[in-house]
Design an enzyme around this catalytic site. Structure first.
Site, PDB file in Angstrom:
ATOM      1  CE1 TYR A   1     -28.439 -18.803 -19.968  1.00 58.89           C
ATOM      2  CE2 TYR A   1     -29.541 -19.016 -17.851  1.00 58.89           C
ATOM      3  CZ  TYR A   1     -28.555 -19.421 -18.733  1.00 58.89           C
ATOM      4  OH  TYR A   1     -27.697 -20.436 -18.379  1.00 58.89           O
TER       5      TYR A   1
ATOM      6  CB  SER B   1     -29.804 -23.258 -17.514  1.00 59.16           C
ATOM      7  OG  SER B   1     -29.739 -22.556 -16.291  1.00 59.16           O
TER       8      SER B   1
END
Ligand SMILES: NC(=O)c1ccc[n+]([C@@H]2O[C@H](COP(=O)([O-])OP(=O)(O)OC[C@H]3O[C@@H](n4cnc5c(N)ncnc54)[C@H](O)[C@@H]3O)[C@@H](O)[C@H]2O)c1
Length: 253
Positions: A154, A141
């Protein structure tokens, strides 16, 4: 067609970016194994591929379940005699800073975003080594290369995906196997629903993205599908251990 006669496994292919990647791979001739925990989502992707004249099957499983993953990947290899492409895509966002984040959320994030990629890669490796070629794409990401506010679970997992990708690439290049990572920015999929709720609704997130992203908008999944196709096809044949960031310029500011 770019992927004729290739067998591709895509995890999290029932929705969003994974689905768009599965559709474009099938359009380019791959037989796509749509691996997803949600059988309705998986069926939808398979039906869309079939409707477009492509070839696909569903593999309904939780990628964090080692035994299910092993059984699923072995069955695919036995049925088709090959696994050419693995796109490790299924992932989840767990919010919170160091003190807020639930410990089981941190563990869940690690097991889905990192460990499941590791396991799936490990399980396909013997087939790719035997074939003397193969491609693995790990979804990280923009949060794998950026600080992301109050998202420690995350960002930690997505940074780890990049380290793991480089490590796998270095270790397995001698077998003709390429491993790269994809870092999408803001892509309009159900993945962001919890964050949108946390921000206070659609208008708030639109304003946030307009300010944070130089291109001033979300990506459509089709704009991530093209980089996926590039990374899993021979178009990127001399590229391994690399990180492709597709984020509308978010990381340049
Ligand atoms: N959408 C974005 O803005 C964005 C940005 C950067 C990175 N990503 C990454 O993309 C991935 C998913 O994003 P998306 O937008 O495609 O999401 P999505 O919510 O549209 O789709 C995710 C799919 O994964 C499946 N899934 C979830 N847990 C699973 C499990 N344990 N086993 C098997 N399947 C499972 C879901 O059923 C769903 O079909 C994640 O790795 C995420 O970190 C997304």
């Amino acid at each position: 067609m770019l992927l004729e006669n290739r067998v591709a496994i895509v995890t999290g292919a029932g929705s969003g970016i994974g689905q768009a990647g599965a559709l474009i791979m099938a359009k380019e001739g791959a037989h796509v194994v749509v691996a997803d925990i949600d059988f309705i989502n998986a069926d939808e992707t398979v039906n869309r591929i079939h409707a477009a004249g492509g070839s696909a099957e569903s593999l309904v499983l939780d990628v964090t379940d080692d035994r299910a993953l092993e059984a699923g990947i072995s069955a695919v290899a036995a049925r088709h005699g090959r696994i050419d492409i693995l796109h490790n895509h299924a992932g989840a966002q767990v919010a919170g800073d160091l003190e807020q984040v639930a410990l089981d959320g941190f563990d869940r994030s690690w097991s889905l975003n990192v460990r499941a990629h590791f396991m799936a890669a490990r399980l396909v490796m013997p087939f790719m080594k035997k074939a003397g070629k193969g491609v693995i794409l790990n979804t990280s990401s923009s949060s794998g290369v950026l600080y992301d506010r109050e998202m420690i679970a995350y960002t930690t997992s997505k940074h780890a995906v990049i380290a793991m990708t480089r490590q796998m690439a270095g270790d397995y290049a001698k077998y003709g196997i390429r491993v790269n990572a994809l870092c999408p920015g803001w892509v309009d999929t159900p993945f962001n629903d919890p964050f949108i709720a946390q921000m206070g609704g659609r208008d708030a997130i639109e304003a946030y993205i307009a300010e944070k992203v130089p291109l001033g908008r979300w990506a459509d999944v089709s704009e991530i599908a093209e980089p996926i196709l590039f990374l899993v096809s021979d178009r990127s044949s001399y590229m391994t251990g690399q990180i492709l960031v597709v984020d509308g310029g978010e990381t340049v500011v």
